[in-house]
Design an enzyme around this catalytic site. Structure first.
Site, PDB file in Angstrom:
ATOM      1  N   HIS A 312       0.930  -1.105  -0.272  1.00  0.00           N
ATOM      2  CA  HIS A 312      -0.042  -0.041  -0.359  1.00  0.00           C
ATOM      3  C   HIS A 312       0.679   1.043  -0.336  1.00  0.00           C
ATOM      4  O   HIS A 312       1.725   1.565   0.727  1.00  0.00           O
ATOM      5  CB  HIS A 312      -0.686  -0.125   1.145  1.00  0.00           C
ATOM      6  CG  HIS A 312      -1.992  -1.269   1.268  1.00  0.00           C
ATOM      7  ND1 HIS A 312      -2.199  -1.379   2.477  1.00  0.00           N
ATOM      8  CD2 HIS A 312      -2.956  -1.513  -0.042  1.00  0.00           C
ATOM      9  CE1 HIS A 312      -3.623  -1.797   2.282  1.00  0.00           C
ATOM     10  NE2 HIS A 312      -3.514  -2.222   1.293  1.00  0.00           N
ATOM     11  N   TRP A 491       4.009  -0.923   5.243  1.00  0.00           N
ATOM     12  CA  TRP A 491       4.247  -2.302   5.360  1.00  0.00           C
ATOM     13  C   TRP A 491       3.329  -3.911   5.235  1.00  0.00           C
ATOM     14  O   TRP A 491       3.243  -4.538   6.109  1.00  0.00           O
ATOM     15  CB  TRP A 491       4.537  -2.563   6.924  1.00  0.00           C
ATOM     16  CG  TRP A 491       6.006  -0.919   7.360  1.00  0.00           C
ATOM     17  CD1 TRP A 491       7.266  -1.246   7.088  1.00  0.00           C
ATOM     18  CD2 TRP A 491       5.361   0.229   8.157  1.00  0.00           C
ATOM     19  NE1 TRP A 491       7.437   0.103   7.407  1.00  0.00           N
ATOM     20  CE2 TRP A 491       6.608   0.446   8.273  1.00  0.00           C
ATOM     21  CE3 TRP A 491       4.410   0.484   8.734  1.00  0.00           C
ATOM     22  CZ2 TRP A 491       6.844   1.808   8.926  1.00  0.00           C
ATOM     23  CZ3 TRP A 491       4.497   2.253   9.296  1.00  0.00           C
ATOM     24  CH2 TRP A 491       5.520   1.863   9.406  1.00  0.00           C
ATOM     25  N   HIS A 492       2.468  -3.276   4.473  1.00  0.00           N
ATOM     26  CA  HIS A 492       1.490  -4.313   3.678  1.00  0.00           C
ATOM     27  C   HIS A 492       1.995  -5.033   2.643  1.00  0.00           C
ATOM     28  O   HIS A 492       1.357  -4.505   1.887  1.00  0.00           O
ATOM     29  CB  HIS A 492      -0.020  -3.847   3.703  1.00  0.00           C
ATOM     30  CG  HIS A 492      -0.665  -2.651   4.843  1.00  0.00           C
ATOM     31  ND1 HIS A 492      -1.111  -1.776   5.246  1.00  0.00           N
ATOM     32  CD2 HIS A 492       0.282  -3.511   6.117  1.00  0.00           C
ATOM     33  CE1 HIS A 492      -1.531  -1.650   6.267  1.00  0.00           C
ATOM     34  NE2 HIS A 492      -0.451  -2.533   7.274  1.00  0.00           N
ATOM     35  N   VAL A 493       3.302  -5.715   3.057  1.00  0.00           N
ATOM     36  CA  VAL A 493       3.879  -6.189   0.952  1.00  0.00           C
ATOM     37  C   VAL A 493       2.986  -7.086   1.569  1.00  0.00           C
ATOM     38  O   VAL A 493       2.982  -8.394   1.928  1.00  0.00           O
ATOM     39  CB  VAL A 493       5.419  -6.802   2.331  1.00  0.00           C
ATOM     40  CG1 VAL A 493       6.408  -6.552   0.434  1.00  0.00           C
ATOM     41  CG2 VAL A 493       5.636  -5.028   2.004  1.00  0.00           C
TER      42      VAL A 493
END
Length: 564
Positions: A312, A491-493
């Site tokens: 994101h 940090w939404h990998v």
């Protein structure tokens, strides 16, 4: 099983191999890996080894949510991954801190509890992900959680992860939600029951006393004493060992020695969206051009390894607050710090019980969108960037708050690939932020929505001024320039070992690595798209479903053998 028992079974120093065999070897004790370790060992029928590169999760900075700010740049607890220079973000590199500790990133994340968008899960079936729609995932969402106030038809009551609901949290959060209603957004009581779109106070994965409830807390602590579960910390897996086209164990570095551990049944990669593709490539599984460039022989060609990576993109507006009610005040004013400390000690509540965010609006950027593609998230602090959570890191000296803008359905795709055969070298990471202009357009719509929101009567009185980017940034080009200057990770990998049946799919719907027996990937790298909003809860639910898939496959095998 204790570490000493395994080490006592070491073969000769010449080979430096462990003779012990485990049924299942799980690589990575993160959001999914802790779940797998628990569920695969629960019946006592299988010997399970869980391997974690980091250490124990025994820091007070992990337990008290707000105090995790002290760990975000501490390499004892985080992997300090750096991206490539981002072409569409003024050629800037970015720091991607990932958890390097039991619990993985669930031990250092923002603790926000979000299942995601039902429509996004349902879209996966068209990508060849059979059995991964919203209704398929609901039983696992319920199994993993304990949410006292939820509808029992849609919410779980007795799961390992305790869920708390913020309500009437503080004046800033109340004003934000009141302003949301004034701006025309629907107020939602429970955004995790399938009614995702709208404005709400956030839910948190915390205990009733306000402590972090990570996957390590919820899933590993109850396993203490199980004789069939072995947990190794501070152990780096260097590759999966293959016998032809089958995984038969792993090689790892432990106490300075290279060891080899054998698996009777399966090796399961749960090392996360950066490390899982890295380990596959170190094992000779991936694109021939990537492997050949670093001198690794191709054991199995699989072109999707490391590709399709998504995150994101996140930009933000910051504001000076008219009242001293923010985290800025708690961290910089002794009296505020004392007050919040007492609230947490006595009641398990207050700003110490949260990491950053308190409320959100999930919305559509325009009428053409058929599902939400924007999230506006209130954070009661402000600073120079996303890591500015302490005065020494650039926290603003005045009372301040942030409204983060998250593009929930990013179109841009990047990659992660090894750049050395040395397993200690970090991989090359390129998320390719804003390569697709639609992502910048979505963030632009978000900035305009935030500026409209803060003009609503309930919130306007708490705003002294907009501090970033500031009122002088008004034209579309000026705003787009600001977006490209400040956009950062959320940090939404996901996606680097994606699930599906197309040519870039790395795993099938049963999470098996295509073309390799005895090897699965079970972490957020298998998600074909970001399941909207935060990724920790979907990853834990993935671990629950993945454990069922693994156990059922071996029960079926046993049944077949018994009937033969």
């Amino acid at each position: 099983m204790k570490n000493g028992r395994c080490e006592a079974g070491m073969a000769s120093l010449k080979n430096q191999e462990i003779r012990d065999r485990f049924d299942f070897i799980v690589i990575g004790a993160g959001s999914a890996g802790c779940v797998l370790a628990n569920r695969l060992s629960a019946e006592g029928l299988h010997q399970v080894l869980l391997i974690e590169a980091g250490g124990r999760d025994n820091s007070i900075n992990i337990r008290i949510p707000l105090m995790v700010v002290n760990l975000l740049k501490d390499e004892k607890f985080t992997w300090p991954f750096m991206t490539e220079k981002q072409v569409h973000l003024n050629n800037k590199e970015q720091l991607w801190a990932r958890g390097k500790v039991l619990g993985g990133s669930s031990s250092i994340n923002g603790n926000v509890y979000v299942r995601g968008d039902p429509a996004e899960y349902d879209s996966w079936s068209s990508m060849g992900c059979t059995g991964w729609g919203w209704s398929d995932m609901l039983p696992y969402f319920k199994r993993m959680e304990s949410f006292a106030s939820g509808d029992p038809v849609k919410r779980g009551k007795g799961g390992p992860i305790n869920v708390t609901q913020l309500r009437k949290f503080d004046k800033l959060g109340d004003a934000y939600l009141d302003a949301s209603g004034e701006a025309g957004y629907e107020l939602v009581d429970d955004y995790n029951d399938g009614h995702y779109e709208g404005a709400s106070y956030l839910q948190y994965s915390t205990t009733p006393r306000g402590f972090r409830c990570s996957s390590a807390v919820g899933y590993l602590r109850p396993t203490s004493g199980r004789p069939n579960l072995t947990i190794w910390t501070d152990t780096l897996v260097t590759r999966v060992v293959l016998d032809g086209k089958r995984a038969v164990g792993v090689e790892c570095i432990r106490d300075g020695k290279t060891l080899r551990v054998q698996s009777r049944k399966e090796v399961i990669l749960s090392a996360g969206p950066i490390q899982s593709p890295k380990i596959l490539e170190l094992s000779g599984i991936g694109r021939p051009d990537v492997l050949g460039a670093v001198g690794i022989a191709v054991a199995h060609e699989l072109p999707g390894v490391g590709e399709n990576m998504a995150d994101h993109p996140n930009c933000r507006l910051t504001f000076e607050c008219a009242k001293p009610i923010t985290i800025n005040d708690v961290l910089q004013r002794p009296l505020s710090k004392l007050k919040e400390g007492l609230r947490f000690i006595l009641f398990g509540k207050g700003l110490l019980s949260i990491c950053s965010a308190t409320a959100h609006i999930v919305m559509r950027s325009g009428p053409a969108q058929n599902q939400p593609d924007l999230k506006l998230q209130l954070q009661p602090f402000s600073g120079k960037d996303r890591y500015a959570r302490r005065p020494q890191d650039g926290l603003d000296p005045h009372s301040g708050f942030t409204i983060g803008i998250m593009a929930l359905r990013p179109h841009s795709r990047g990659y992660v690939h090894i750049k050395s055969a040395d397993p200690t070298v970090h991989p090359r990471i390129d998320p390719n932020y804003l390569a697709d202009d639609r992502d910048a357009a979505t963030l632009l719509a978000g900035i305009r929505a935030v500026r409209r929101l803060v003009q609503m009567p309930s919130l306007k009185d708490l705003v002294v001024r907009e501090t970033r980017p500031g009122p002088e940034v008004q034209t579309e080009q000026q705003i787009l320039d600001y977006i490209r200057q400040t956009t950062a990770t959320t940090w939404h990998v996901v996606g680097s070992c994606k699930m599906g049946n197309d040519e870039l799919a790395v795993v099938d719907s049963d999470l098996r690595v295509r073309g390799i027996g005895g090897l699965r990937v079970i972490d957020s790298s298998v998600f074909p798209t970001v399941p909207s909003s935060n990724t920790n809860v979907p990853t834990i639910a993935l671990g629950e479903k993945g454990a069922d898939i693994v156990l059922n496959s071996w029960r079926s095998t046993a049944d077949v053998k018994a009937s033969a």
